[in-house]
Design an enzyme around this catalytic site. Structure first.
Site, PDB file in Angstrom:
ATOM      1  N   SER A 142     141.478 -59.756  68.601  1.00  0.00           N
ATOM      2  CA  SER A 142     140.452 -59.329  67.648  1.00  0.00           C
ATOM      3  C   SER A 142     140.583 -60.125  66.364  1.00  0.00           C
ATOM      4  O   SER A 142     141.680 -60.574  65.991  1.00  0.00           O
ATOM      5  CB  SER A 142     140.608 -57.834  67.333  1.00  0.00           C
ATOM      6  OG  SER A 142     139.747 -57.435  66.270  1.00  0.00           O
ATOM      7  N   TYR A 156     146.063 -51.008  64.964  1.00  0.00           N
ATOM      8  CA  TYR A 156     145.131 -51.893  65.659  1.00  0.00           C
ATOM      9  C   TYR A 156     145.333 -53.361  65.274  1.00  0.00           C
ATOM     10  O   TYR A 156     145.568 -54.221  66.134  1.00  0.00           O
ATOM     11  CB  TYR A 156     143.695 -51.464  65.383  1.00  0.00           C
ATOM     12  CG  TYR A 156     142.685 -52.193  66.247  1.00  0.00           C
ATOM     13  CD1 TYR A 156     142.486 -51.804  67.559  1.00  0.00           C
ATOM     14  CD2 TYR A 156     141.958 -53.268  65.761  1.00  0.00           C
ATOM     15  CE1 TYR A 156     141.578 -52.468  68.377  1.00  0.00           C
ATOM     16  CE2 TYR A 156     141.050 -53.937  66.559  1.00  0.00           C
ATOM     17  CZ  TYR A 156     140.857 -53.531  67.860  1.00  0.00           C
ATOM     18  OH  TYR A 156     139.960 -54.207  68.663  1.00  0.00           O
TER      19      TYR A 156
END
Length: 268
Positions: A142, A156
């Protein structure tokens, strides 16, 4: 032991929706046999029915939050005589809010799915790839792993940064053995991810130019791993954000990202 001519399957985790399903469709368009893995069997069966005219599809319903799942997957594919020469580590989920807003079981499952299972599946399937002199490992990371930290979704960005570094290091180790390893780093992507973590209303306020479709991300990722690129950031806007995060002074990059973090991070 598989030979260089043995047909190879692409095993895709988290294949029931979003980027995982899009990667499955991209490989099916290229005629690549598929092993589709996710928790939701009915979605996998529907995807397999959709793609079976383009490529053979094997469905295995499995929950990667269970520490026993990676070994079970490996043993099941081996028992079926399937040579997995492409591994797509895509499964994941988000945990919104502050670190202490979720119980430890939630965090433990998160780490198992996004880190431990990735490392173990890679360790299980890589030896046969190297022995055959060919293989592809595509890790869905990501943009969050390349920009300054923000409050909320605490693990995350940290796990995605780990995944990027893991991919880059592994690519250095494997590239002379015929195996390409790539981290694809999407920014905002049209999937159900933000619906599941309750952030849809907030992220919908972000500029449309930041968004890509899951099909666009899938094609860019598959093209990158086939070309042997260790990392790819998807979309022009996301590349600009990644570059600014790298070259601006850390305090300034952090301030800029932090000023907009509430648009895409739940820190409550």
């Amino acid at each position: 032991m598989p030979s260089p001519t043995t047909p190879g399957y692409a095993l895709i985790t988290g294949a029931s929706s979003g980027i995982g399903a899009a990667i499955a469709r991209e490989y099916a368009r290229r005629g690549k046999p598929l092993v589709l893995v996710a928790r939701r069997a009915e979605r996998l069966e529907a995807l397999a029915a959709e793609l079976s005219a383009q490529a053979p599809c094997v469905v295995i319903a499995a929950d990667l939050a269970d520490p026993a799942t990676p070994q079970r997957l490996f043993e099941e594919t081996r028992a079926r005589g399937l040579f997995v020469d492409t591994l797509v580590n895509n499964a994941g989920f988000g945990t919104p809010g502050r670190y202490l807003s979720a119980d430890w079981k939630t965090h433990a499952d998160f780490l198992q799915v996004l880190m431990t299972s990735v490392a173990q599946l890679t360790h299980l399937y890589l030896p046969a790839m190297e022995a055959a002199g060919r293989g592809r490992i595509l890790n869905v990371a990501s943009l969050a792993g390349l920009v300054p930290a923000t409050a909320g979704h605490t693990l995350y960005g940290a796990t995605k940064l780990w995944l990027i570094r893991f991919s880059e290091t592994l690519n250095q180790e494997c590239r002379t053995r015929g195996v390409h390893v790539t981290a694809v780093c999407p920014g905002m992507t049209y999937t159900e991810f933000h619906d599941v973590n309750g952030m849809r209303d907030k992220v919908n306020k972000l500029p449309k130019g930041l968004w890509l479709t899951s099909d666009q991300v899938a094609k860019l990722g598959v093209d990158a791993v086939e070309a042997g690129k260790p990392r790819i950031v998807t979309g022009k806007a996301n590349n600009v954000i990644a570059a600014l995060s790298k070259y601006l002074p850390n305090w300034l990059a952090s301030a800029l990202i932090g000023s907009r973090s509430k648009d895409f991070r739940d820190a409550d």
